[in-house]
Design an enzyme around this catalytic site. Structure first.
Site, PDB file in Angstrom:
ATOM      1  N   GLU A   1       2.805  -1.631  -3.527  1.00 20.28           N
ATOM      2  CA  GLU A   1       3.338  -0.959  -5.034  1.00 20.28           C
ATOM      3  C   GLU A   1       2.167  -0.664  -5.671  1.00 20.28           C
ATOM      4  OE1 GLU A   1       5.809  -4.030  -6.624  1.00 20.28           O
ATOM      5  OE2 GLU A   1       7.372  -3.901  -5.262  1.00 20.28           O
TER       6      GLU A   1
ATOM      7  N   GLU B   1      10.323  -4.074   1.312  1.00 19.63           N
ATOM      8  CA  GLU B   1      11.020  -5.134   0.299  1.00 19.63           C
ATOM      9  C   GLU B   1      12.226  -4.526   0.338  1.00 19.63           C
ATOM     10  OE1 GLU B   1       8.822  -6.297  -2.902  1.00 19.63           O
ATOM     11  OE2 GLU B   1       7.057  -6.698  -1.832  1.00 19.63           O
TER      12      GLU B   1
END
Length: 573
Positions: A186, A305
């Protein structure tokens, strides 16, 4: 100091110019044959074959990525061989092991990673490889702890990042090709535009690629995974990542994004309590963009994810049947586009002490999607009035391409024409059946019926006996107000909060429907609905707030809150 804009623009232009030429060297995605079926050497697998062999995957979340001195810092037990073996036995072919290095890496000088911590990471990786997993490791929460300062501390951040990957690459240079590197989780950068962030990420991608490929051993051909900025699936972020990947001109690269669903549904806000067409459409639009940008161009994709953001609070934020429909459909559509999925689990799903699933029904739908579709229905709740003779009720079925194969109560197959009728996809439960199951005064779940289809996971119908919920007056403070509620077998769906003039009150004042688990939380055992400090922090002083409390049976309650300073009172209508 922030890098000069001209350098950022030049970086973007440079990587963009490489897109067309570099993408031509990539082969188009095709569903590979099982690479192990004919004894193929894993080292010879293409990026597409490797990513396909990783399906399905699971995240060992909140362990080695925990921010602190130890892998138990966020509440999970120490990783054991038995845990990894148990996860592998569930059918997962890959495991993503997020690793946060910050607390174990010097912040200056040679940026050395603590040898003991590196040894522990290697130990866990080796155990997973021995179990037959494909293993993905990365640089995880470092992304927001220090890498995000790259705009103003460019040289120091880049030096530390390079030092981290130099040491990681060296430590794992001889690991088998089943080990995969993801350069950063991220990625994000403070106080810059998205376009500037794309350029900074492209710079990290280039460093990561050069360091790993130049470190020798298996790293020369190991699969590398490159994220979009924020692991976003917005088209501009996908395009920027595609340009960066293309500029590396390397066939052993995969892309990664994350997906936690259509946000209002994912956290239960703004009235998005059900898995409706808009929620479903967001899955389709997102995955279609990813497919067109990467997979159709020969760059395989790992959904690194996925889940629901509401689970960060507790798994009851989304009603059970609605969450099951989300998980079933996401697994199906990911398979349709050819994307490998790695389910995020921070300990909320697979119990790391007992090695069992905390929600077996959820697990059944997650794993069932690996094999094909499962039928669902418009709801999994059938409410009948306690103490009254119930009427027949109709539930709309969603066969999802399957055929209805019967209705069961435990081990007993129910009789069509007597216990139920089927008209197209409309399943009607007879008054006689419901009366026999839930005809008394007892409240709560009385029976669980199973709609069985020609394949897949049966759909459960929870027959619930209830009466109208009742709320009582309450006093509290802006720190917390606990409203006594007799739920009477019902479940809370959502709450509207408005001022007398009709404008939205409380947090997220763009909607009258408040966020479940943030603005309010039911406590069924205590018989309360709790409004925390976060709710009253967004409520005007000396004001009245009118609440409409919605329940899954369709019933509602009207309730009024009065705030004066730090004092709060609540009164039932």
């Amino acid at each position: 100091m922030r890098r000069k804009p001209i350098r950022l623009i030049a970086a973007l232009v440079a990587v963009a110019a490489a897109v067309a030429a570099a993408l031509t060297v990539r082969t188009a995605f095709a569903e590979p044959e099982d690479p192990q079926a004919d004894g193929a050497d894993a080292a010879q697998l293409s990026a597409e074959e490797t990513v396909a062999a990783m399906q399905p995957g699971w995240n060992l979340g909140n362990s080695l990525d925990a921010v602190g001195e130890d892998e138990t810092a966020w509440g999970n037990p120490r990783i054991t061989p038995e845990l990894l073996e148990s996860v592998r036995a569930q059918g997962f072919n890959s495991i993503r092991i997020p690793v946060t290095w910050s607390a174990h890496q010097a912040e200056d000088g040679d940026y050395a990673i603590d040898a003991e911590y590196m040894a522990r990471v290697k130990e866990v990786v080796d155990l997973a490889l021995e179990d037959g997993f494909y293993v993905l490791i990365n640089v995880h929460h470092d992304s927001w702890q220090w890498v995000n300062q790259m705009p103003t501390q460019h040289d120091a951040v880049l030096a530390r990042y390079n030092a981290a990957w130099t040491q990681i690459a060296a430590a794992f240079a001889d690991a088998p090709p089943e080990l995969v590197f993801e350069n950063i989780n991220e990625p994000q950068f403070a106080d810059v535009s998205e376009e500037e962030g794309d350029a900074l990420l492209a710079e990290l991608n280039e460093s990561f690629h050069e360091i790993v490929r130049g470190s020798g051993g298996v790293n020369a051909e190991r699969l590398l995974v490159i994220p979009t900025l924020h692991t976003s699936s917005d088209q501009a972020r996908l395009d920027a990542a595609a340009a960066s990947i293309a500029s590396l001109n390397d066939p052993m690269i995969a892309a990664t994004v994350h997906y936690y669903g259509f946000w209002p549904f994912s956290v239960n806000i703004a009235g998005y309590t059900t898995f409706n067409d808009e929620v479903r459409g967001d899955i389709e639009a997102t995955f279609d963009r990813v497919k067109a940008t990467f997979i159709d161009q020969g760059v395989p994709v790992i959904l690194g994810e996925w889940g629901l953001l509401g689970f960060d609070k507790h798994t009851g934020v989304i009603e059970q049947g609605e969450k099951l429909k989300f998980f079933e459909y996401l697994g199906h559509y990911a398979d349709q586009v050819g994307m490998t999925t790695m389910w995020w689990d921070n300990g909320q799903h697979f119990d790391r002490e007992s090695h069992t699933w905390q929600d077996p029904d959820l697990w059944a739908h997650v794993s069932g999607a690996w094999e094909g579709r499962s039928g669902t229905a418009a709801s999994d709740l059938v409410y009948v009035p306690a103490g009254e003779a119930p009427a027949a009720q109709t539930v709309a079925l969603n066969p999802n391409g399957l055929e209805f194969a019967g209705l069961w109560n435990g081990d007993t197959e129910l009789a069509e024409g007597t216990d139920y009728t089927l008209d197209g996809d409309d399943l009607t439960l007879s008054a006689e059946l419901l009366g026999g199951l839930a005809g008394g005064d007892e409240l709560g779940e009385q029976a669980v019926l199973e709609v069985r289809y020609s394949a897949g996971v049966p759909w459960k119908l929870h027959v619930v006996s209830s009466t109208a919920p009742v709320a009582e007056d309450a006093t509290g403070t802006t720190t917390e107000l606990a409203v006594p509620v007799a739920f009477n077998g019902d479940q809370l769906a959502t709450i509207e909060a408005v001022y007398p003039d009709g404008t939205a009150a409380g947090p997220a004042d763009w909607t009258e429907f408040k966020e479940f688990g943030t603005a309010f939380t039911p406590d069924y055992e205590a018989g309360t609905i709790v409004f925390p400090e976060a709710f009253f922090a967004a409520v005007n002083d000396n004001s009245t707030v009118n609440l409409t409390i919605h329940f899954w049976s369709g019933k509602t309650l009207e309730y009024t809150l009065e705030r004066s300073g730090t004092a709060v009172t609540g009164s039932a209508a």
